[in-house]
Write an enzyme that holds these catalytic residues in place. Structure first.
Site, PDB file in Angstrom:
ATOM      1  N   ASP A  30       0.963  -1.289  -0.145  1.00  0.00           N
ATOM      2  CA  ASP A  30       0.109  -0.040  -0.039  1.00  0.00           C
ATOM      3  C   ASP A  30       0.849   1.195   0.003  1.00  0.00           C
ATOM      4  O   ASP A  30       1.755   1.391   0.607  1.00  0.00           O
ATOM      5  CB  ASP A  30      -0.930   0.146   1.099  1.00  0.00           C
ATOM      6  N   ASN A  87     -13.203  -3.024   2.693  1.00  0.00           N
ATOM      7  CA  ASN A  87     -14.206  -1.879   3.037  1.00  0.00           C
ATOM      8  C   ASN A  87     -15.054  -1.899   1.662  1.00  0.00           C
ATOM      9  O   ASN A  87     -14.492  -2.180   0.524  1.00  0.00           O
ATOM     10  CB  ASN A  87     -13.110  -0.568   2.913  1.00  0.00           C
ATOM     11  N   SER A  95     -12.164   3.472  -1.055  1.00  0.00           N
ATOM     12  CA  SER A  95     -11.897   4.592  -1.727  1.00  0.00           C
ATOM     13  C   SER A  95     -11.267   4.197  -3.200  1.00  0.00           C
ATOM     14  O   SER A  95     -11.409   5.224  -4.152  1.00  0.00           O
ATOM     15  CB  SER A  95     -10.877   5.519  -1.065  1.00  0.00           C
ATOM     16  N   VAL A  96     -11.044   3.013  -3.590  1.00  0.00           N
ATOM     17  CA  VAL A  96     -10.716   2.579  -4.848  1.00  0.00           C
ATOM     18  C   VAL A  96     -11.910   1.398  -5.152  1.00  0.00           C
ATOM     19  O   VAL A  96     -12.096   0.437  -4.498  1.00  0.00           O
ATOM     20  CB  VAL A  96      -9.446   2.142  -4.958  1.00  0.00           C
ATOM     21  N   HIS A 100     -10.432  -4.889  -2.988  1.00  0.00           N
ATOM     22  CA  HIS A 100      -9.052  -5.219  -2.368  1.00  0.00           C
ATOM     23  C   HIS A 100      -9.522  -5.628  -0.802  1.00  0.00           C
ATOM     24  O   HIS A 100     -10.310  -5.196  -0.135  1.00  0.00           O
ATOM     25  CB  HIS A 100      -8.211  -4.043  -2.672  1.00  0.00           C
ATOM     26  N   HIS A 102      -7.162  -5.600   2.383  1.00  0.00           N
ATOM     27  CA  HIS A 102      -5.794  -5.118   3.362  1.00  0.00           C
ATOM     28  C   HIS A 102      -5.418  -6.046   3.798  1.00  0.00           C
ATOM     29  O   HIS A 102      -5.912  -6.776   4.875  1.00  0.00           O
ATOM     30  CB  HIS A 102      -6.314  -3.910   4.022  1.00  0.00           C
TER      31      HIS A 102
END
Ligand code: 5GP
Length: 114
Positions: A30, A87, A95-96, A100, A102
């Site tokens: 990240d 998320n 936010s993207v 994904h 993490h």
């Protein structure tokens, strides 16, 4: 829909520090780490978020989870533990818009999350 930053990372158009890749998933560090170890693992398939995955993605999502654990093991997180986070949407902090997971480690995590 326009390509996300993560699709450009997979394509090598935006540099990233690759940690693992295979024909289905791609893992990289990240750019703004929130833990001493902070890796993102993503499917190559541009699923926007977990809420938009469907039954065709069953095997891919299983692979993503197993490889998240394998990546965590490969960077030495297994002994002390780690956290996996996905998320989803505005309240989830996404936010993207490319699914994904993490992989966070090398510090104790708090609960409940912020
Ligand atoms: P989200 O908030 O959507 O769950 O997580 C998106 C993550 O992508 C953030 O942790 C952010 O730091 C990371 N990120 C955003 N842009 C880039 C980039 O260009 N390169 C890398 N390596 N990570 C990025």
């Amino acid at each position: 829909m326009s390509r996300t930053i993560f699709e450009k990372i997979i394509a090598g158009e935006i540099p990233a520090e690759t940690v693992y890749e295979d024909d289905q998933v791609f893992a990289f560090k990240d750019a703004n780490p929130v833990a001493p170890t902070h890796i993102l693992i993503i499917p190559r398939k541009p699923i926007p978020r977990i809420a938009e995955a469907d039954s065709d993605d069953h095997s891919l999502l299983g692979h993503l989870m197993l490889k998240a654990a394998a990546v965590a093991r490969s960077v030495g997180l297994e002994e002390n533990g780690y956290r996996l986070v996905i998320n989803n949407g505005r309240n989830g902090g996404e936010s993207v818009p490319h699914l994904h997971c993490h992989i966070l480690g090398d510090r104790p995590m708090k609960w409940p999350p912020g």
